[in-house]
Design an enzyme around this catalytic site. Sequence first.
Site, PDB file in Angstrom:
ATOM      1  N   GLY A 133       0.963  -1.310   0.029  1.00 30.46           N
ATOM      2  CA  GLY A 133      -0.089  -0.118   0.025  1.00 30.46           C
ATOM      3  C   GLY A 133       0.882   1.456  -0.034  1.00 30.46           C
ATOM      4  O   GLY A 133       0.191   2.556  -0.157  1.00 30.46           O
TER       5      GLY A 133
ATOM      6  N   LYS B 242     -28.220  28.049  10.232  1.00 36.45           N
ATOM      7  CA  LYS B 242     -28.278  26.559  10.399  1.00 36.45           C
ATOM      8  C   LYS B 242     -27.622  26.154  11.708  1.00 36.45           C
ATOM      9  O   LYS B 242     -26.635  26.638  12.497  1.00 36.45           O
ATOM     10  CB  LYS B 242     -27.246  26.048   9.249  1.00 36.45           C
ATOM     11  CG  LYS B 242     -26.950  24.570   9.077  1.00 36.45           C
ATOM     12  CD  LYS B 242     -26.018  24.485   8.034  1.00 36.45           C
ATOM     13  CE  LYS B 242     -24.409  24.267   8.388  1.00 36.45           C
ATOM     14  NZ  LYS B 242     -23.427  23.939   7.455  1.00 36.45           N
TER      15      LYS B 242
ATOM     16  N   ASP C  55     -22.451  27.879  -1.904  1.00 33.47           N
ATOM     17  CA  ASP C  55     -21.795  27.243  -0.677  1.00 33.47           C
ATOM     18  C   ASP C  55     -20.105  26.902  -1.203  1.00 33.47           C
ATOM     19  O   ASP C  55     -20.049  26.674  -2.510  1.00 33.47           O
ATOM     20  CB  ASP C  55     -22.417  26.001   0.067  1.00 33.47           C
ATOM     21  CG  ASP C  55     -21.955  25.731   1.425  1.00 33.47           C
ATOM     22  OD1 ASP C  55     -21.055  26.507   1.943  1.00 33.47           O
ATOM     23  OD2 ASP C  55     -22.783  25.025   1.883  1.00 33.47           O
TER      24      ASP C  55
ATOM     25  N   THR D 146     -26.800  19.981   4.305  1.00 38.20           N
ATOM     26  CA  THR D 146     -26.680  21.502   4.484  1.00 38.20           C
ATOM     27  C   THR D 146     -27.663  22.108   3.005  1.00 38.20           C
ATOM     28  O   THR D 146     -28.490  22.737   3.351  1.00 38.20           O
ATOM     29  CB  THR D 146     -25.602  22.094   4.447  1.00 38.20           C
ATOM     30  OG1 THR D 146     -24.810  21.706   5.553  1.00 38.20           O
ATOM     31  CG2 THR D 146     -25.463  23.645   4.778  1.00 38.20           C
TER      32      THR D 146
END
Length: 311
Positions: A37, A191, A217, A225
């Site tokens: 890996g 929020k 955003d 959201t």
Amino acid sequence: MKMAIFSGSSNPELAKKISKYLKKPLGKVELKKFADGETYVNYLESIRGKDVYLIQSTCTPVNDNLMELLIMIDAAKRAAAERITCVIPYYGYAKQERKARDREPITAKLVAELLQSAGANAVLTMDLHADPIQGFFDIRADFLYASGALVKSVLEKKLKNIVVVSPDVGSSRRARAYAKRLNASLAIIDKRRPKQNQSEVMHLIGEVKGKNAIIIDDEINTGGTICNAAQAVIEHGAKEVYALVSHAVFAGNAIEKLEKSAFKEIIVTDSIPAKRKSKKIKIVSIAPLLGEAIITMNQNKSMSKLLNPAK
Ligand code: R5P
């Protein structure tokens, strides 16, 4: 200084578009994993004395992509590159940019330090989760904004009676700048996050009734959201709802959520490669912006014409 551009594994499509814009082929580099890996990097051409640009978004798989970038920097440094610039269209680990609770890390700072320690001389990135992260870099760093490309895609629609909506108080400065450019009014959502990756709309401040709402955003992660914001805006009487978002992180089932949402269209950039196609999602490329920034950096010219802060 002679330039060389290389792509990491995270976003080869964007790297190809940047290379096309620059009319310069991507350099040859071997990127592979050992059986255990570990990442292996080998430049297959000389970069001695060159101005080297490494294009890598630190998106999912974030740890692999970040580590690959660090190893690319290390290999470039040891191959005597004159200047190494990390082009990071999406800067991951940026959401942990301050301690919200005791005994938490500040990973946005940690990543900046890792890039520097590995040997990066400069960073070019776009729409950081929070602007104060700029101060975490002690090397040359330039910060671009996708707002130019995103606003252009809305102007093409010739929408009338627009309200720009910030999905949380933190994004309200950014939303205000978009509202100014789109000649639109502004609304702000209050929020709350009861838990990480969960969000709730508490209040909507401003008038959206009968208007075309555009929610702004920096990223869509789980989609909570922005989908909640779209629902709130429609429930308050908006006519149509669109989203303009810099980074399409799209974790978990975000795309399915967006498809079922109240949105007419969600416009994102290609800072992160598209996971799959969706009729509701339109992608605008930031390759010309990054390409122009690379040319400007290489020629040591002023970047101010490209810095289009959305604030
Ligand atoms: C919040 O501070 C950000 O600007 C985004 O609103 C947030 O990261 C989106 O996350 P999610 O899609 O998981 O609600």
